[in-house]
Design a protein around this motif. Structure first.
Motif, PDB file in Angstrom:
ATOM      1  N   ALA A  41       1.226   1.830  -6.950  1.00  0.00           N
ATOM      2  CA  ALA A  41       2.431   1.158  -7.439  1.00  0.00           C
ATOM      3  C   ALA A  41       2.404  -0.331  -7.110  1.00  0.00           C
ATOM      4  O   ALA A  41       2.798  -1.168  -7.934  1.00  0.00           O
ATOM      5  N   ARG A  42       1.909  -0.651  -5.916  1.00  0.00           N
ATOM      6  CA  ARG A  42       1.824  -2.061  -5.501  1.00  0.00           C
ATOM      7  C   ARG A  42       0.866  -2.842  -6.397  1.00  0.00           C
ATOM      8  O   ARG A  42       1.168  -3.953  -6.843  1.00  0.00           O
ATOM      9  N   ASP A  44      -0.041  -2.077  -9.442  1.00  0.00           N
ATOM     10  CA  ASP A  44       0.561  -2.183 -10.774  1.00  0.00           C
ATOM     11  C   ASP A  44       1.595  -3.304 -10.812  1.00  0.00           C
ATOM     12  O   ASP A  44       1.678  -4.066 -11.788  1.00  0.00           O
ATOM     13  N   GLN A  45       2.385  -3.412  -9.734  1.00  0.00           N
ATOM     14  CA  GLN A  45       3.395  -4.466  -9.649  1.00  0.00           C
ATOM     15  C   GLN A  45       2.740  -5.840  -9.681  1.00  0.00           C
ATOM     16  O   GLN A  45       3.209  -6.751 -10.381  1.00  0.00           O
ATOM     17  N   ILE A  46       1.654  -5.989  -8.931  1.00  0.00           N
ATOM     18  CA  ILE A  46       0.945  -7.269  -8.893  1.00  0.00           C
ATOM     19  C   ILE A  46       0.372  -7.604 -10.257  1.00  0.00           C
ATOM     20  O   ILE A  46       0.458  -8.742 -10.735  1.00  0.00           O
ATOM     21  N   GLN A  47      -0.231  -6.604 -10.901  1.00  0.00           N
ATOM     22  CA  GLN A  47      -0.835  -6.840 -12.207  1.00  0.00           C
ATOM     23  C   GLN A  47       0.210  -7.263 -13.230  1.00  0.00           C
ATOM     24  O   GLN A  47      -0.004  -8.184 -14.024  1.00  0.00           O
ATOM     25  N   GLN A  48       1.365  -6.602 -13.211  1.00  0.00           N
ATOM     26  CA  GLN A  48       2.434  -6.943 -14.147  1.00  0.00           C
ATOM     27  C   GLN A  48       2.988  -8.332 -13.860  1.00  0.00           C
ATOM     28  O   GLN A  48       3.263  -9.108 -14.776  1.00  0.00           O
ATOM     29  N   ALA A  49       3.141  -8.662 -12.564  1.00  0.00           N
ATOM     30  CA  ALA A  49       3.699  -9.961 -12.196  1.00  0.00           C
ATOM     31  C   ALA A  49       2.776 -11.090 -12.632  1.00  0.00           C
ATOM     32  O   ALA A  49       3.223 -12.108 -13.178  1.00  0.00           O
ATOM     33  N   GLN A  50       1.475 -10.924 -12.414  1.00  0.00           N
ATOM     34  CA  GLN A  50       0.548 -12.000 -12.730  1.00  0.00           C
ATOM     35  C   GLN A  50       0.201 -12.071 -14.208  1.00  0.00           C
ATOM     36  O   GLN A  50      -0.441 -13.022 -14.648  1.00  0.00           O
ATOM     37  N   ALA A  51       0.644 -11.064 -14.967  1.00  0.00           N
ATOM     38  CA  ALA A  51       0.466 -11.117 -16.413  1.00  0.00           C
ATOM     39  C   ALA A  51       1.567 -11.955 -17.073  1.00  0.00           C
ATOM     40  O   ALA A  51       1.457 -12.324 -18.245  1.00  0.00           O
ATOM     41  N   GLN A  52       2.617 -12.264 -16.310  1.00  0.00           N
ATOM     42  CA  GLN A  52       3.708 -13.077 -16.829  1.00  0.00           C
ATOM     43  C   GLN A  52       3.301 -14.556 -16.851  1.00  0.00           C
ATOM     44  O   GLN A  52       2.316 -14.966 -16.236  1.00  0.00           O
ATOM     45  N   ASP A  53       4.092 -15.339 -17.565  1.00  0.00           N
ATOM     46  CA  ASP A  53       3.860 -16.785 -17.566  1.00  0.00           C
ATOM     47  C   ASP A  53       4.127 -17.350 -16.170  1.00  0.00           C
ATOM     48  O   ASP A  53       4.916 -16.801 -15.393  1.00  0.00           O
ATOM     49  N   ASN A  54       3.442 -18.449 -15.864  1.00  0.00           N
ATOM     50  CA  ASN A  54       3.674 -19.101 -14.576  1.00  0.00           C
ATOM     51  C   ASN A  54       5.132 -19.500 -14.423  1.00  0.00           C
ATOM     52  O   ASN A  54       5.801 -19.892 -15.386  1.00  0.00           O
ATOM     53  N   VAL A  55       5.619 -19.393 -13.192  1.00  0.00           N
ATOM     54  CA  VAL A  55       7.016 -19.707 -12.894  1.00  0.00           C
ATOM     55  C   VAL A  55       7.062 -21.010 -12.106  1.00  0.00           C
ATOM     56  O   VAL A  55       6.269 -21.219 -11.179  1.00  0.00           O
ATOM     57  N   GLN A 202      -6.856 -10.418  -0.508  1.00  0.00           N
ATOM     58  CA  GLN A 202      -6.756  -8.968  -0.360  1.00  0.00           C
ATOM     59  C   GLN A 202      -5.283  -8.589  -0.317  1.00  0.00           C
ATOM     60  O   GLN A 202      -4.613  -8.768   0.688  1.00  0.00           O
ATOM     61  N   VAL A 203      -4.787  -8.076  -1.457  1.00  0.00           N
ATOM     62  CA  VAL A 203      -3.358  -7.768  -1.537  1.00  0.00           C
ATOM     63  C   VAL A 203      -3.023  -6.455  -0.851  1.00  0.00           C
ATOM     64  O   VAL A 203      -1.881  -6.221  -0.455  1.00  0.00           O
ATOM     65  N   VAL A 204      -4.009  -5.565  -0.714  1.00  0.00           N
ATOM     66  CA  VAL A 204      -3.804  -4.329   0.051  1.00  0.00           C
ATOM     67  C   VAL A 204      -4.960  -4.198   1.027  1.00  0.00           C
ATOM     68  O   VAL A 204      -6.105  -4.537   0.724  1.00  0.00           O
ATOM     69  N   THR A 205      -4.675  -3.726   2.225  1.00  0.00           N
ATOM     70  CA  THR A 205      -5.699  -3.635   3.251  1.00  0.00           C
ATOM     71  C   THR A 205      -6.647  -2.470   3.024  1.00  0.00           C
ATOM     72  O   THR A 205      -7.782  -2.488   3.504  1.00  0.00           O
ATOM     73  N   MET A 206      -6.198  -1.456   2.289  1.00  0.00           N
ATOM     74  CA  MET A 206      -7.052  -0.312   1.986  1.00  0.00           C
ATOM     75  C   MET A 206      -6.799   0.112   0.550  1.00  0.00           C
ATOM     76  O   MET A 206      -5.655   0.222   0.119  1.00  0.00           O
ATOM     77  N   SER A 207      -7.858   0.346  -0.190  1.00  0.00           N
ATOM     78  CA  SER A 207      -7.735   0.677  -1.601  1.00  0.00           C
ATOM     79  C   SER A 207      -7.166   2.083  -1.786  1.00  0.00           C
ATOM     80  O   SER A 207      -7.315   2.949  -0.908  1.00  0.00           O
ATOM     81  N   PRO A 208      -6.515   2.355  -2.934  1.00  0.00           N
ATOM     82  CA  PRO A 208      -6.026   3.715  -3.215  1.00  0.00           C
ATOM     83  C   PRO A 208      -7.139   4.749  -3.163  1.00  0.00           C
ATOM     84  O   PRO A 208      -6.918   5.890  -2.753  1.00  0.00           O
ATOM     85  N   GLU A 209      -8.340   4.371  -3.590  1.00  0.00           N
ATOM     86  CA  GLU A 209      -9.462   5.309  -3.593  1.00  0.00           C
ATOM     87  C   GLU A 209      -9.806   5.785  -2.182  1.00  0.00           C
ATOM     88  O   GLU A 209     -10.156   6.949  -1.970  1.00  0.00           O
ATOM     89  N   LYS A 210      -9.704   4.868  -1.204  1.00  0.00           N
ATOM     90  CA  LYS A 210      -9.990   5.272   0.173  1.00  0.00           C
ATOM     91  C   LYS A 210      -8.944   6.251   0.686  1.00  0.00           C
ATOM     92  O   LYS A 210      -9.265   7.200   1.408  1.00  0.00           O
ATOM     93  N   HIS A 211      -7.679   5.998   0.337  1.00  0.00           N
ATOM     94  CA  HIS A 211      -6.626   6.932   0.743  1.00  0.00           C
ATOM     95  C   HIS A 211      -6.876   8.314   0.138  1.00  0.00           C
ATOM     96  O   HIS A 211      -6.680   9.338   0.806  1.00  0.00           O
ATOM     97  N   LEU A 212      -7.313   8.344  -1.125  1.00  0.00           N
ATOM     98  CA  LEU A 212      -7.624   9.622  -1.765  1.00  0.00           C
ATOM     99  C   LEU A 212      -8.780  10.302  -1.039  1.00  0.00           C
ATOM    100  O   LEU A 212      -8.756  11.522  -0.817  1.00  0.00           O
ATOM    101  N   GLY A 213      -9.786   9.523  -0.668  1.00  0.00           N
ATOM    102  CA  GLY A 213     -10.919  10.085   0.058  1.00  0.00           C
ATOM    103  C   GLY A 213     -10.505  10.684   1.390  1.00  0.00           C
ATOM    104  O   GLY A 213     -10.944  11.783   1.759  1.00  0.00           O
ATOM    105  N   TYR A 214      -9.634   9.971   2.119  1.00  0.00           N
ATOM    106  CA  TYR A 214      -9.151  10.493   3.393  1.00  0.00           C
ATOM    107  C   TYR A 214      -8.317  11.758   3.188  1.00  0.00           C
ATOM    108  O   TYR A 214      -8.387  12.698   3.996  1.00  0.00           O
ATOM    109  N   ALA A 215      -7.517  11.791   2.119  1.00  0.00           N
ATOM    110  CA  ALA A 215      -6.709  12.980   1.836  1.00  0.00           C
ATOM    111  C   ALA A 215      -7.610  14.187   1.594  1.00  0.00           C
ATOM    112  O   ALA A 215      -7.363  15.282   2.117  1.00  0.00           O
TER     113      ALA A 215
END
Length: 250
Positions: A41-42, A44-55, A202-215
């Protein structure tokens, strides 16, 4: 007939410990899946925010929390009051993030110029050259403090400054001026200097893929523990009964 009471005593404590261990492992697996969902979700939020015009910075100055992760445009003059943020790792190498104040019409904001490598000693900070900046674009970042980290640099007004984290209140004491409540992380397209700052944020300290691997690992351990427990119980159930039958035959 020999007594088989001891051999038939049900291992209640072992069962309870096994169930607790399996429950903990399943819980940790579910927690890792929740963390993966949060990171997805984080991102996705970053991707959507940076797809907007500069503020423009004038729009975000009063309510920066509404524009976190947006690319912000600003005009101003950067000075040479340099802040090094310690313990930043890039490609396995230790180094620092380099911050300087930028005076804009909306107030002073801290710019994160990027990462530079360590000299190998905290007593000798890297020599950096501030790029020529007048119009900048940077990702709006609102720093959060790690309460475990204790700041040790109290030599206010002496530059360059080495800090343990981006603490805007602490930075205010050094520069003696108010600051806007956010940091702008310069984009990769921003002007460089001889220092060749690395701006791979680095917007997140651990990637979603690593969390999935640990799960998956935790669920795998839970399944393995449950399998061992069931096999042990099956052996226990068969063992005493077999010995009891042999005793009765004798």
């Amino acid at each position: 007939m020999p007594s088989s009471k001891n051999s038939q005593t049900f291992p209640y404590i072992a069962c309870v410990l096994a169930f607790i261990a399996i429950a903990i492992m399943i819980g940790l697996g579910i927690w890792q899946l929740d963390r993966k969902a949060e990171k997805d979700a984080r991102l996705d939020q970053i991707q959507q925010a940076q797809a907007q015009d500069n503020v423009d910075i004038a729009k975000v100055a009063e309510e920066p929390y509404l524009y976190e992760d947006f690319i912000v445009s600003a005009k101003g003059n950067a000075n040479n009051q340099i802040f090094f943020i310690d313990n930043k790792i890039v490609s396995g190498k230790p180094g620092y993030h380099v911050l300087v104040p930028l005076q804009t019409n909306q107030g002073m904001v801290m710019l994160n110029l990027g990462w530079v490598s360590s000299t190998g000693s905290r007593e000798v900070l890297p020599k950096v050259k501030i790029p020529m900046l007048s119009e900048i674009q940077g990702v709006l970042y609102i720093p959060t403090l790690n309460k475990i980290i204790t700041e040790t640099n109290s030599r206010y007004g002496q530059f360059p400054v080495l800090l343990q984290q981006v603490d805007l209140e602490e930075i205010k004491k050094h520069i003696g001026k108010p600051l806007l409540p956010f940091v702008l992380r310069l984009t990769e397209s921003a002007p460089q200097s001889e220092s060749n700052f690395i701006r791979d944020w680095q917007v997140v300290t651990m990637s979603p893929e690593k969390h999935l691997g640990y799960a998956i690992q935790w669920f795998g351990l839970a399944i393995a523990a449950l399998t061992v427990f069931l096999l042990t119980m099956l052996k226990w159930m068969n063992g005493p009964q077999h010995r009891l039958e042999q005793t009765e035959q004798d």
